[in-house]
Every structure is written in C-alpha cells, then in structure tokens.
Scaffold this motif. Structure first.
Motif, PDB file in Angstrom:
ATOM      1  N   ARG A  71      40.034  35.481  43.684  1.00  0.00           N
ATOM      2  CA  ARG A  71      41.377  36.053  43.613  1.00  0.00           C
ATOM      3  C   ARG A  71      41.410  37.261  42.688  1.00  0.00           C
ATOM      4  NH1 ARG A  71      45.265  35.586  39.981  1.00  0.00           N
ATOM      5  NH2 ARG A  71      44.197  33.888  38.901  1.00  0.00           N
ATOM      6  N   ALA A  74      39.760  40.274  44.278  1.00  0.00           N
ATOM      7  CA  ALA A  74      40.626  40.918  45.270  1.00  0.00           C
ATOM      8  C   ALA A  74      41.700  41.761  44.602  1.00  0.00           C
ATOM      9  CB  ALA A  74      41.254  39.854  46.175  1.00  0.00           C
ATOM     10  N   GLU A  75      42.270  41.275  43.506  1.00  0.00           N
ATOM     11  CA  GLU A  75      43.302  42.040  42.798  1.00  0.00           C
ATOM     12  C   GLU A  75      42.730  43.314  42.192  1.00  0.00           C
ATOM     13  OE1 GLU A  75      45.111  39.395  40.030  1.00  0.00           O
ATOM     14  OE2 GLU A  75      46.031  38.149  41.580  1.00  0.00           O
ATOM     15  N   VAL A  77      40.100  44.937  43.295  1.00  0.00           N
ATOM     16  CA  VAL A  77      39.792  45.846  44.398  1.00  0.00           C
ATOM     17  C   VAL A  77      41.035  46.623  44.804  1.00  0.00           C
ATOM     18  CG1 VAL A  77      39.168  45.950  46.850  1.00  0.00           C
ATOM     19  CG2 VAL A  77      37.808  44.575  45.275  1.00  0.00           C
ATOM     20  N   ARG A  78      42.177  45.964  44.861  1.00  0.00           N
ATOM     21  CA  ARG A  78      43.418  46.661  45.208  1.00  0.00           C
ATOM     22  C   ARG A  78      43.738  47.747  44.175  1.00  0.00           C
ATOM     23  NH1 ARG A  78      45.002  41.468  47.150  1.00  0.00           N
ATOM     24  NH2 ARG A  78      45.837  40.847  45.120  1.00  0.00           N
ATOM     25  N   GLU A  79      43.555  47.443  42.905  1.00  0.00           N
ATOM     26  CA  GLU A  79      43.858  48.425  41.872  1.00  0.00           C
ATOM     27  C   GLU A  79      42.868  49.587  41.886  1.00  0.00           C
ATOM     28  OE1 GLU A  79      44.801  47.251  37.993  1.00  0.00           O
ATOM     29  OE2 GLU A  79      45.905  45.457  38.571  1.00  0.00           O
ATOM     30  N   THR A  81      41.110  50.664  44.489  1.00  0.00           N
ATOM     31  CA  THR A  81      41.371  51.438  45.698  1.00  0.00           C
ATOM     32  C   THR A  81      42.585  52.335  45.512  1.00  0.00           C
ATOM     33  OG1 THR A  81      40.421  49.662  47.048  1.00  0.00           O
ATOM     34  CG2 THR A  81      41.785  51.281  48.184  1.00  0.00           C
ATOM     35  N   ALA A  82      43.604  51.844  44.796  1.00  0.00           N
ATOM     36  CA  ALA A  82      44.807  52.642  44.544  1.00  0.00           C
ATOM     37  C   ALA A  82      44.505  53.872  43.692  1.00  0.00           C
ATOM     38  CB  ALA A  82      45.870  51.779  43.869  1.00  0.00           C
ATOM     39  N   GLU A  83      43.378  53.870  42.986  1.00  0.00           N
ATOM     40  CA  GLU A  83      42.950  55.029  42.199  1.00  0.00           C
ATOM     41  C   GLU A  83      42.244  56.077  43.043  1.00  0.00           C
ATOM     42  OE1 GLU A  83      43.297  55.392  38.574  1.00  0.00           O
ATOM     43  OE2 GLU A  83      44.808  53.898  39.134  1.00  0.00           O
ATOM     44  N   GLU A  86      36.558  54.652  46.517  1.00  0.00           N
ATOM     45  CA  GLU A  86      36.094  53.889  47.676  1.00  0.00           C
ATOM     46  C   GLU A  86      35.334  52.647  47.207  1.00  0.00           C
ATOM     47  OE1 GLU A  86      33.258  54.405  51.651  1.00  0.00           O
ATOM     48  OE2 GLU A  86      33.771  56.152  50.414  1.00  0.00           O
ATOM     49  N   SER A  89      32.289  46.032  50.257  1.00  0.00           N
ATOM     50  CA  SER A  89      31.901  44.652  49.981  1.00  0.00           C
ATOM     51  C   SER A  89      30.422  44.442  50.240  1.00  0.00           C
ATOM     52  CB  SER A  89      32.707  43.690  50.850  1.00  0.00           C
ATOM     53  OG  SER A  89      34.080  43.776  50.553  1.00  0.00           O
TER      54      SER A  89
END
Length: 284
Positions: A71, A74-75, A77-79, A81-83, A86, A89
C-alpha cells in the motif's frame, strides 16, 4: 509514509574479480549464490543479499530503499508520478532475482537510479560472517550511501518532501538525511563521484575490535587507504575509509549515533573530531 531504510545496493563494475576479493576478504560479507551466475551476492544479516555486484563496462550504482508494504509503495508511486517522474514496475523475474515481493524503479531529480521495494523474501539460513562479529543493520538497513546530484536543492526537496527523509545536518552544500534511527542513511553532494554517481558507501560493525581487525585486513590485503581511523563530528562514528575497486570511498565503522528524538538541523564545519587523514588515490 516514506522510505523505511536503505535496503540494498546494486553495483555495476568493470572489475568483478576485485570486488569478490574486496567483499569477502576485506569487508567480510557472506557470499551466496544468486539468480545471475555472473554476479556477486553478498549477505550481511538475515535479509537477502544487500549488496549485489555485476560485471559491466562502466561503474554505476542503483539504490534500493525499503518501504513498509504494498500500500505504501503504491502511494509513493502516485506522488512520484505527480512530480513528472517516470516510474516502472519490476517484472516477476526481476523481483525473484532481488528476492522481494515487489519493486519499482525511477531516476531521482539528481539522475541517480533508485528502486523502492517491499516484502523481502527471507530464506531463514543463518548469516555467517567469520571476519566480523556482526553488522549493525536491522530496522536501520544496510548502512548509508552518499551520491552526487548536479541540482542538490531539487534533489533534497524530492527526498524530504516525497520520500520522507529527515534533514539531520549539512556540511556546506552537502545534505545528510535520515529515515530511521541511523543518523544518516543517505547523503547528497554536488561533488562528482570518481567513477559514476556514487561517492561513498558505509557499513557499520558491532564492535571496535571489528573495525581494528578490518583495518588490519586492509593492510594485509593491500586495500588502499583513503582516510585513516577517525571519529566524525556529525554521527560520532569511529571509522576508516578505503578506496573501493571502483575508486569511490568505502567506510567501515562502529558506534554511529542513533537518533531517538529529532533535534534542529545543524551545519558542521569539520568532518572529524580526530583522525581521518586523507591519502590520494593510488595509480591503478
């Protein structure tokens, strides 16, 4: 949420035979078999190999940071990616080779190759390091690594704001950052590494005798000395530095400061309380 520890390092080297001697005969790691017969796999505790060294034309380093679970990965990775960074996995085969349940890879803003992983797969075979009584790892991980970054401020912001590192102290433009009780697990400097982006790697042993015996092994095996025995001003570690087979610093230490309560950040103006006299690199 954030990085839990420095979990592993994956090194590429043009001199795999020198790393075998260095890892086994000087450092005292436990050599084990791995999925790639051409690579070296070194254990230092109950985890899978924390140092993997593979043959390559040029030296390089990939940093493996451990996170708590699927978990949190995944969190993060979202942060990330938002930067605008790239992220990819790891494949099933790559996870099996690293002996982890999952990982992702990306390049940090300084250009360093990073992997975030969770779920190390333990084989429960006791570690055997006859040259060292014990390495200090546990929830503090492998030790620490210092890398170069052209844009230090941007890289520092990423590690503190996104990956959850705490700024422990600075030394001019160099940041020393922690993610657990070890004073620093990670550092950033604008100074380029001598061979790739890694500047130095540190491992910590359990006793002062371990350091003394390692110092003897360095002389007995002709491992070139970089800094004599000394004590740091920031993490209070008693240690010495040698030149690794790829010419960057490898620190062997004892009794590093463990931070149990965060204090305001500070700047050091001297690296050592005593010792750590520098010797230039040998001609190879």
């Amino acid at each position: 949420m954030g990085v839990h520890s420095l979990g592993y390092l994956r090194l590429n080297t043009p001199d795999i035979n020198a790393w075998k001697r260095f890892g086994e005969d000087f450092v005292g790691f436990m050599s084990v078999e791995g999925a790639d017969p051409d690579s070296l796999y070194f254990r230092m505790d109950h985890y899978p190999a924390r140092l993997v060294v593979s043959p390559a034309e040029e030296a390089s380093c990939t940093i493996g940071f451990e996170v708590m679970n699927r978990r949190e990965l995944a969190e993060l990775v979202r942060e990330i990616t938002a930067e605008g960074i790239e992220v990819s996995s790891g494949s099933e085969d790559e996870c099996a080779e690293r002996r982890v349940n999952g990982f992702v890879r990306f390049a940090d803003p300084g250009g360093n190759q990073v992997e975030l992983f969770y779920g190390p797969i333990l084989d429960h075979v006791p570690v055997h390091t006859p040259l060292v009584s014990e390495f200090v790892t546990g929830n503090m991980g492998l030790g620490h690594v210092i890398v170069t970054a052209e844009d230090v401020e941007k890289t520092f912001d990423f590690y503190s704001r996104i990956l959850g590192f705490v700024e422990r102290n600075t030394s001019g433009p160099v940041y020393f950052m922690g993610c657990n009780p070890r004073h620093h697990s990670f550092g950033i400097t604008p100074r380029p590494g001598p061979n790739g982006r890694v500047v130095h790697i540190m491992v910590e042993a359990a006793t002062l005798d371990d350091v003394g015996l390692a110092l003897d092994r360095a002389y007995n095996t002709d491992v070139p000395m970089m800094n004599t025995l000394g004590k740091h001003t920031n993490d209070k570690m008693v240690s010495f530095y040698v030149y690794s087979p790829d010419n960057y610093a490898f620190e062997f230490g004892w009794d590093g400061l463990q931070v149990t309560e965060e204090v305001p950040t500070y700047e050091i103006t001297e690296g050592a309380l005593w010792g750590h006299r520098f010797s230039p690199p040998p001609q190879r």
